[in-house]
Design a protein around this motif. Sequence first.
Motif, PDB file in Angstrom:
ATOM      1  N   LEU A  40      -8.702 -13.470  -2.000  1.00  0.00           N
ATOM      2  CA  LEU A  40      -8.610 -12.767  -0.726  1.00  0.00           C
ATOM      3  C   LEU A  40      -7.274 -12.040  -0.687  1.00  0.00           C
ATOM      4  CD1 LEU A  40      -9.800 -15.577   1.749  1.00  0.00           C
ATOM      5  CD2 LEU A  40     -11.208 -13.849   0.623  1.00  0.00           C
ATOM      6  N   ILE A  41      -7.278 -10.802  -0.199  1.00  0.00           N
ATOM      7  CA  ILE A  41      -6.041 -10.034  -0.067  1.00  0.00           C
ATOM      8  C   ILE A  41      -5.873  -9.615   1.384  1.00  0.00           C
ATOM      9  CG2 ILE A  41      -4.771  -7.969  -0.765  1.00  0.00           C
ATOM     10  CD1 ILE A  41      -6.261  -7.991  -3.377  1.00  0.00           C
ATOM     11  N   GLU A  42      -4.711  -9.937   1.953  1.00  0.00           N
ATOM     12  CA  GLU A  42      -4.398  -9.554   3.336  1.00  0.00           C
ATOM     13  C   GLU A  42      -3.158  -8.660   3.346  1.00  0.00           C
ATOM     14  OE1 GLU A  42      -2.936 -11.372   7.641  1.00  0.00           O
ATOM     15  OE2 GLU A  42      -3.114 -12.684   5.896  1.00  0.00           O
ATOM     16  N   PRO A  43      -3.326  -7.333   3.451  1.00  0.00           N
ATOM     17  CA  PRO A  43      -2.163  -6.452   3.548  1.00  0.00           C
ATOM     18  C   PRO A  43      -1.573  -6.496   4.954  1.00  0.00           C
ATOM     19  CG  PRO A  43      -4.162  -5.175   3.700  1.00  0.00           C
ATOM     20  CD  PRO A  43      -4.591  -6.600   3.464  1.00  0.00           C
ATOM     21  N   THR A  44      -0.357  -6.023   5.074  1.00  0.00           N
ATOM     22  CA  THR A  44       0.274  -5.958   6.378  1.00  0.00           C
ATOM     23  C   THR A  44      -0.528  -5.077   7.331  1.00  0.00           C
ATOM     24  OG1 THR A  44       2.220  -5.147   7.571  1.00  0.00           O
ATOM     25  CG2 THR A  44       1.736  -4.106   5.492  1.00  0.00           C
ATOM     26  N   GLY A  45      -0.437  -5.376   8.618  1.00  0.00           N
ATOM     27  CA  GLY A  45      -1.159  -4.592   9.618  1.00  0.00           C
ATOM     28  C   GLY A  45      -0.704  -3.158   9.717  1.00  0.00           C
ATOM     29  N   LEU A  46       0.458  -2.850   9.131  1.00  0.00           N
ATOM     30  CA  LEU A  46       0.947  -1.473   9.129  1.00  0.00           C
ATOM     31  C   LEU A  46       0.465  -0.701   7.913  1.00  0.00           C
ATOM     32  CD1 LEU A  46       4.618  -2.036  10.333  1.00  0.00           C
ATOM     33  CD2 LEU A  46       2.692  -1.138  11.654  1.00  0.00           C
ATOM     34  N   ALA A  47      -0.299  -1.370   7.051  1.00  0.00           N
ATOM     35  CA  ALA A  47      -0.761  -0.732   5.825  1.00  0.00           C
ATOM     36  C   ALA A  47      -1.817   0.321   6.118  1.00  0.00           C
ATOM     37  CB  ALA A  47      -1.331  -1.783   4.879  1.00  0.00           C
ATOM     38  N   HIS A  48      -1.887   1.298   5.241  1.00  0.00           N
ATOM     39  CA  HIS A  48      -2.992   2.252   5.282  1.00  0.00           C
ATOM     40  C   HIS A  48      -3.984   1.799   4.220  1.00  0.00           C
ATOM     41  CE1 HIS A  48      -5.419   5.798   5.404  1.00  0.00           C
ATOM     42  NE2 HIS A  48      -4.628   6.411   6.259  1.00  0.00           N
ATOM     43  N   PRO A  49      -5.153   1.320   4.597  1.00  0.00           N
ATOM     44  CA  PRO A  49      -6.066   0.703   3.627  1.00  0.00           C
ATOM     45  C   PRO A  49      -6.498   1.617   2.501  1.00  0.00           C
ATOM     46  CG  PRO A  49      -7.163   1.096   5.743  1.00  0.00           C
ATOM     47  CD  PRO A  49      -5.711   1.315   5.964  1.00  0.00           C
ATOM     48  N   ARG A  50      -6.544   2.937   2.740  1.00  0.00           N
ATOM     49  CA  ARG A  50      -7.009   3.835   1.693  1.00  0.00           C
ATOM     50  C   ARG A  50      -6.117   3.754   0.459  1.00  0.00           C
ATOM     51  NH1 ARG A  50      -6.837   9.051   3.965  1.00  0.00           N
ATOM     52  NH2 ARG A  50      -8.764   8.508   5.032  1.00  0.00           N
ATOM     53  N   CYS A  63       0.824  -1.209   0.000  1.00  0.00           N
ATOM     54  CA  CYS A  63       0.000   0.000   0.000  1.00  0.00           C
ATOM     55  C   CYS A  63       0.860   1.262   0.000  1.00  0.00           C
ATOM     56  CB  CYS A  63      -0.903   0.038   1.231  1.00  0.00           C
ATOM     57  SG  CYS A  63      -1.778  -1.492   1.527  1.00  0.00           S
ATOM     58  N   CYS A  64       2.112   1.148   0.390  1.00  0.00           N
ATOM     59  CA  CYS A  64       2.934   2.339   0.590  1.00  0.00           C
ATOM     60  C   CYS A  64       4.067   2.455  -0.425  1.00  0.00           C
ATOM     61  CB  CYS A  64       3.542   2.339   1.991  1.00  0.00           C
ATOM     62  SG  CYS A  64       2.321   2.146   3.304  1.00  0.00           S
ATOM     63  N   THR A  65       4.375   1.347  -1.100  1.00  0.00           N
ATOM     64  CA  THR A  65       5.456   1.362  -2.074  1.00  0.00           C
ATOM     65  C   THR A  65       4.873   1.445  -3.469  1.00  0.00           C
ATOM     66  OG1 THR A  65       5.482  -1.056  -2.118  1.00  0.00           O
ATOM     67  CG2 THR A  65       6.931   0.032  -0.552  1.00  0.00           C
ATOM     68  N   SER A  66       5.719   1.242  -4.467  1.00  0.00           N
ATOM     69  CA  SER A  66       5.247   1.272  -5.845  1.00  0.00           C
ATOM     70  C   SER A  66       4.140   0.256  -6.055  1.00  0.00           C
ATOM     71  CB  SER A  66       6.413   0.960  -6.792  1.00  0.00           C
ATOM     72  OG  SER A  66       5.950   0.741  -8.096  1.00  0.00           O
ATOM     73  N   GLN A  86      -7.081   3.868  13.521  1.00  0.00           N
ATOM     74  CA  GLN A  86      -8.368   4.426  13.135  1.00  0.00           C
ATOM     75  C   GLN A  86      -8.615   4.294  11.635  1.00  0.00           C
ATOM     76  OE1 GLN A  86      -8.606   8.483  14.458  1.00  0.00           O
ATOM     77  NE2 GLN A  86      -8.248   7.981  16.614  1.00  0.00           N
ATOM     78  N   ALA A  87      -7.543   4.346  10.846  1.00  0.00           N
ATOM     79  CA  ALA A  87      -7.693   4.329   9.391  1.00  0.00           C
ATOM     80  C   ALA A  87      -8.386   3.076   8.899  1.00  0.00           C
ATOM     81  CB  ALA A  87      -6.321   4.467   8.732  1.00  0.00           C
ATOM     82  N   HIS A  88      -8.127   1.958   9.561  1.00  0.00           N
ATOM     83  CA  HIS A  88      -8.751   0.701   9.145  1.00  0.00           C
ATOM     84  C   HIS A  88     -10.264   0.756   9.330  1.00  0.00           C
ATOM     85  CE1 HIS A  88      -5.010  -1.484   8.467  1.00  0.00           C
ATOM     86  NE2 HIS A  88      -4.536  -0.883   9.544  1.00  0.00           N
ATOM     87  N   ILE A  89     -10.715   1.478  10.338  1.00  0.00           N
ATOM     88  CA  ILE A  89     -12.153   1.600  10.580  1.00  0.00           C
ATOM     89  C   ILE A  89     -12.789   2.505   9.532  1.00  0.00           C
ATOM     90  CG2 ILE A  89     -13.915   2.159  12.290  1.00  0.00           C
ATOM     91  CD1 ILE A  89     -11.963  -0.099  13.080  1.00  0.00           C
ATOM     92  N   ARG A  90     -12.120   3.604   9.242  1.00  0.00           N
ATOM     93  CA  ARG A  90     -12.686   4.576   8.305  1.00  0.00           C
ATOM     94  C   ARG A  90     -12.901   3.984   6.914  1.00  0.00           C
ATOM     95  NH1 ARG A  90      -8.663   8.191  10.723  1.00  0.00           N
ATOM     96  NH2 ARG A  90      -9.696   9.672  12.110  1.00  0.00           N
ATOM     97  N   ASP A  91     -12.004   3.097   6.497  1.00  0.00           N
ATOM     98  CA  ASP A  91     -12.054   2.587   5.130  1.00  0.00           C
ATOM     99  C   ASP A  91     -12.509   1.138   5.098  1.00  0.00           C
ATOM    100  OD1 ASP A  91     -11.001   4.904   3.584  1.00  0.00           O
ATOM    101  OD2 ASP A  91      -9.291   4.624   4.905  1.00  0.00           O
ATOM    102  N   ALA A  92     -13.604   0.848   5.760  1.00  0.00           N
ATOM    103  CA  ALA A  92     -14.129  -0.514   5.805  1.00  0.00           C
ATOM    104  C   ALA A  92     -15.632  -0.506   5.613  1.00  0.00           C
ATOM    105  CB  ALA A  92     -13.769  -1.181   7.132  1.00  0.00           C
ATOM    106  N   ASP A  93     -16.119  -1.581   5.025  1.00  0.00           N
ATOM    107  CA  ASP A  93     -17.565  -1.794   4.928  1.00  0.00           C
ATOM    108  C   ASP A  93     -18.078  -2.605   6.106  1.00  0.00           C
ATOM    109  OD1 ASP A  93     -18.166  -0.736   2.151  1.00  0.00           O
ATOM    110  OD2 ASP A  93     -16.620  -2.205   1.665  1.00  0.00           O
ATOM    111  N   VAL A  94     -17.257  -3.568   6.542  1.00  0.00           N
ATOM    112  CA  VAL A  94     -17.650  -4.515   7.590  1.00  0.00           C
ATOM    113  C   VAL A  94     -16.562  -4.555   8.652  1.00  0.00           C
ATOM    114  CG1 VAL A  94     -18.204  -6.933   8.094  1.00  0.00           C
ATOM    115  CG2 VAL A  94     -18.924  -5.919   5.921  1.00  0.00           C
ATOM    116  N   LEU A  95     -16.970  -4.612   9.918  1.00  0.00           N
ATOM    117  CA  LEU A  95     -16.022  -4.715  11.017  1.00  0.00           C
ATOM    118  C   LEU A  95     -16.329  -5.960  11.840  1.00  0.00           C
ATOM    119  CD1 LEU A  95     -13.682  -3.382  12.630  1.00  0.00           C
ATOM    120  CD2 LEU A  95     -15.452  -2.369  14.087  1.00  0.00           C
ATOM    121  N   VAL A  96     -15.333  -6.820  11.998  1.00  0.00           N
ATOM    122  CA  VAL A  96     -15.452  -7.991  12.858  1.00  0.00           C
ATOM    123  C   VAL A  96     -14.689  -7.696  14.149  1.00  0.00           C
ATOM    124  CG1 VAL A  96     -14.952 -10.444  13.131  1.00  0.00           C
ATOM    125  CG2 VAL A  96     -15.666  -9.560  10.901  1.00  0.00           C
ATOM    126  N   ILE A  97     -15.402  -7.686  15.264  1.00  0.00           N
ATOM    127  CA  ILE A  97     -14.798  -7.378  16.563  1.00  0.00           C
ATOM    128  C   ILE A  97     -14.564  -8.683  17.318  1.00  0.00           C
ATOM    129  CG2 ILE A  97     -15.036  -6.119  18.735  1.00  0.00           C
ATOM    130  CD1 ILE A  97     -16.981  -4.253  17.348  1.00  0.00           C
TER     131      ILE A  97
END
Length: 388
Positions: free
Chosen positions: A104-114, A80-83, A155-166
């Motif tokens: 299915l795509i799983e980015p690193t937990g440090l990624a900014h989803p936007r 998400c942050c590199t080329s 917080q960014a992960h919450i802002r850019d999500a359709d569904v949240l699993v807690i």
Amino acid sequence: MKSPIILQNIPCTLVTGFLGSGKTTLINQLIATKAADERWALLINEFGRIGIDGALLASSQDSHTTNDIAIREVSGGCICCTSQLPLQIALSRLLSDHQPKRLLIEPTGLAHPRELIQQLSAPHWQTALKMQAVITVLNALQWQQDKYRTHEGFQAHIRDADVLVINRYAQLRSDERQALQAWLANLNSKIFIIWAEADKQTSAHDIDISTNYSALLNAQLSKPSSVISKQQRVNIAQPHKAVVSLRPPRHSLTENTLTNSANHDSAQPDTDIELPYRYHETQQDILLAGWRLPTEYVLNADQLQDWLLTLPNWLRIKGVVHTSNGWLQINFTPDSFSTKTVSAQVDSRLEIILQASNSQEGEIDKEIDWEIDWEICDRELMAMVMVD
């Protein structure tokens, strides 16, 4: 030579979440719902740190197929942050080599989803992939800690999500669960919340725990993403966004080009706008702007680079532009400057991301003390078009 297989509308689910949120567990739960005769694919961006069950664990960066799950791992930084190139190569190979029924795509937990959502919303993926609901995982025990709760990345992960699993919410008191829901509503009032089945022992007086967690979770695989749909319409005029047609100096254009470029000051959908044009918008704490130019507009390469690097508070600059040095792929971050010659494209595209606040992590946001005059930027950019 064997012709490449063209795949279309492959259902794709993006699973995001901060480090330690439980993304891997959720992915295993999703995979458990897979029909026996279906082939799925999994793109992972945490090489060496993946907790996938032994049957799915890939031990190298190469793609492996186990139990009808094709796995490809992308190493060397956050996709998400590199080329965008590592993401494009990995996805293209994964889809063409294994022809999955679902991705299915799983980015690193440090990624900014936007950033990843912006990449997956690009036109060249809109045919190949059918983006489903973006699923984010939240660890309630992490949320209890102020250092997570106030962290922009968290917080960014919450802002850019359709569904949240807690998950891991069993220890939360009733008032804490209410505070959590209020916090979520403030960040993303449209997010659909699922309380993980593993915490069923929690009292149901304050939250609605599904009696069929697996079915509820599986249903998200077939729901379209409103977050990604909104990003795909980024060039459509909305509040705080503008689309403006542009024209370089008159003497560098033919009469036909001038005619086609005129009378397009009103905002229109991307498919209806004639080039060239520019859009800009404000998203949270960033300013985003982009230009699309016809292929016949050749920009002075040196002037373009100098101009880009003098933009205020820029965080990211990327594009593919027809220049005096040929077609160049541009990828600038504050820590690296990369240009690469690429093959000719259908048009030139340039995007910049500017920091809209001067705040540091942990500080209260401050109003910016500078403004961008986009019309001046347009004129400066058009002045770089080479004259025949």
